[in-house]
Motif scaffolding. Structure first.
Motif, mmCIF file in Angstrom:
data_model
loop_
_atom_site.group_PDB
_atom_site.id
_atom_site.type_symbol
_atom_site.label_atom_id
_atom_site.label_comp_id
_atom_site.label_asym_id
_atom_site.label_seq_id
_atom_site.Cartn_x
_atom_site.Cartn_y
_atom_site.Cartn_z
ATOM 1 N N UNK A 134 0.810 -1.222 0.000
ATOM 2 C CA UNK A 134 0.000 0.000 0.000
ATOM 3 C C UNK A 134 0.844 1.274 0.000
ATOM 4 N N UNK A 135 1.922 1.306 0.775
ATOM 5 C CA UNK A 135 2.761 2.514 0.831
ATOM 6 C C UNK A 135 3.473 2.743 -0.496
ATOM 7 N N UNK A 136 3.989 1.659 -1.076
ATOM 8 C CA UNK A 136 4.661 1.776 -2.375
ATOM 9 C C UNK A 136 3.661 2.201 -3.453
ATOM 10 N N UNK A 137 2.423 1.711 -3.336
ATOM 11 C CA UNK A 137 1.389 2.076 -4.298
ATOM 12 C C UNK A 137 1.070 3.568 -4.210
ATOM 13 N N UNK A 138 1.024 4.096 -2.988
ATOM 14 C CA UNK A 138 0.782 5.531 -2.805
ATOM 15 C C UNK A 138 1.890 6.358 -3.456
ATOM 16 N N UNK A 139 3.131 5.899 -3.337
ATOM 17 C CA UNK A 139 4.259 6.613 -3.946
ATOM 18 C C UNK A 139 4.136 6.612 -5.472
ATOM 19 N N UNK A 140 3.762 5.465 -6.025
ATOM 20 C CA UNK A 140 3.595 5.375 -7.480
ATOM 21 C C UNK A 140 2.479 6.288 -7.956
ATOM 22 N N UNK A 141 1.382 6.325 -7.212
ATOM 23 C CA UNK A 141 0.270 7.221 -7.556
ATOM 24 C C UNK A 141 0.750 8.672 -7.602
ATOM 25 N N UNK A 142 1.530 9.066 -6.598
ATOM 26 C CA UNK A 142 2.005 10.451 -6.521
ATOM 27 C C UNK A 142 2.898 10.786 -7.716
ATOM 28 N N UNK A 143 3.760 9.844 -8.094
ATOM 29 C CA UNK A 143 4.657 10.053 -9.237
ATOM 30 C C UNK A 143 3.849 10.250 -10.518
ATOM 31 N N UNK A 144 2.841 9.410 -10.708
ATOM 32 C CA UNK A 144 2.026 9.493 -11.919
ATOM 33 C C UNK A 144 1.205 10.780 -11.964
ATOM 34 N N UNK A 145 0.658 11.172 -10.821
ATOM 35 C CA UNK A 145 -0.128 12.411 -10.768
ATOM 36 C C UNK A 145 0.740 13.625 -11.090
ATOM 37 N N UNK A 146 1.958 13.622 -10.563
ATOM 38 C CA UNK A 146 2.874 14.721 -10.848
ATOM 39 C C UNK A 146 3.234 14.747 -12.325
ATOM 40 N N UNK A 147 3.470 13.575 -12.886
ATOM 41 C CA UNK A 147 3.852 13.487 -14.298
ATOM 42 C C UNK A 147 2.727 13.947 -15.214
ATOM 43 N N UNK A 148 1.489 13.621 -14.839
ATOM 44 C CA UNK A 148 0.325 14.035 -15.625
ATOM 45 C C UNK A 148 -0.189 15.413 -15.228
#
Length: 337
Positions: free
Chosen positions: A305-319
């Motif tokens: 779950x924590x790693x998933x939250x980090x990935x979400x943040x990266x994708x949101x920033x990129x988009x």
């Protein structure tokens, strides 16, 4: 007399120079015209192929995005619905990869989603493997499931089967990939151990690349996802090389027979900006961390779950987007066991 000889010499030099210029310019003009004619042929062929592959999905709440001016995302869906499977509509996905495109720095992020990931399937309101979403509701439910999982909009999709994968790589005369270890794997016709690859950097044909993309005998879904990302990058690298220009027609034919997408041809031309970035194109691969687990005796890949939250943040920033939904992480988290 000397003046006449001088004029004759000058006249001969001019004739010789014209002859040299003619022999240099004519081939260049011929090559240029050939490229223009071939470019026009490819343009018309690509437009025809994309029209045949175009299959829009009426999704409620889908955002309007201009890929020429804005950041956007594409979900690549790999399914085993080739001729052997008789194009069954209920087939499960064999590969899921989300690509996000950033307009400002011409960068791409690739996220592989393990096929056995234990996730919530909207509409069905159940938790199971993410590759079941396609079996339950086709492309539309797959898109909804990925959007909920990663909490970012999925603007477009490209769905391809194994035949397209094989034919595209063969049309490019193979791709160069590093094989991490020696192994044997079944081929596209499910013949056991029909393909044997040896460790090391090498050029693979379509069947061999498919075997590398599918195998997980000696590792796991995460490592398989990484290999699939490397194969995608190798295809992109080979596709944009000058040596592959003559193969574009064959590539388009291979794609057209085995692909569906909601990208229109005019929208697909936005990818040219990324392809022409060359060495300046920044492609980063991301992987979803997790662990193996069994629930009711069935194997699943439990996402961290924590790693998933980090990935979400990266994708949101990129988009450059805010949260896709109002749900909190706990609302969409897998039930604990």
């Amino acid at each position: 007399m000397a003046s006449l000889r001088s004029n004759n010499n000058f006249h001969k030099k001019r004739i010789k120079r014209k002859r040299v210029i003619r022999w240099v310019l004519l081939p260049l003009m011929l090559v240029s015209l050939s490229f223009i004619a071939y470019g026009a042929f490819l343009f018309n062929k690509a437009e025809s192929v994309m029209e045949e592959s175009y299959n829009p999905i009426d999704r409620e709440g889908k955002r309007a995005v201009n890929p020429f001016d804005e950041n956007f995302s594409v979900l690549f869906i790999g399914v085993d619905d080739s001729n052997k499977r008789q194009f069954e509509g209920s087939s499960r996905t064999d590969a899921l990869m989300l690509a996000t495109f950033n307009q400002d720095d011409k960068s791409i992020k690739l996220v592989s989603i393990p096929r056995d990931s234990y996730v919530h399937i909207p509409e069905k309101n159940i938790y199971t493997k993410i590759n079941h979403a396609h079996a339950y509701g086709g492309v539309e439910l797959t898109l909804e499931t990925v959007e909920e999982l990663l909490d970012v909009p999925v603007d477009y999709y490209v769905k391809m089967n194994f035949d397209a994968f094989i034919d595209v790589i063969d049309a490019l005369n193979g791709i160069e990939v590093n094989v991490p270890y020696t192994f044997s794997e079944q081929d596209s016709k499910d013949r056991k151990d029909a393909i044997t690859l040896y460790q090391g950097l090498q050029t693979l044909d379509g069947e061999e690349a498919l075997a590398l993309a599918r195998t997980r005998k000696l590792d796991n879904d995460i490592e398989r996802g990484k290999r699939q990302q490397e194969i995608i990058k190798a295809i992109i690298k080979k596709s944009v090389s000058v040596k592959s220009i003559g193969n574009y027609s064959s590539v388009m034919e291979a794609v057209g027979k085995n692909m569906t997408t909601d990208l229109r041809f005019d929208q697909m031309k936005s990818f040219i900006e990324y392809a022409t970035a060359g060495s300046n194109l920044n492609t980063e691969t991301l992987n979803l961390a997790g662990s193996d687990t069994r629930i009711d005796g069935i194997y699943y890949y439990q996402l961290d779950e924590m790693a998933l939250l980090e990935t979400k943040a990266i994708l949101k920033t990129h988009l450059n987007v805010t949260s896709e939904s109002t749900k909190t992480p706990m609302d969409t988290a897998s039930p604990s066991y």
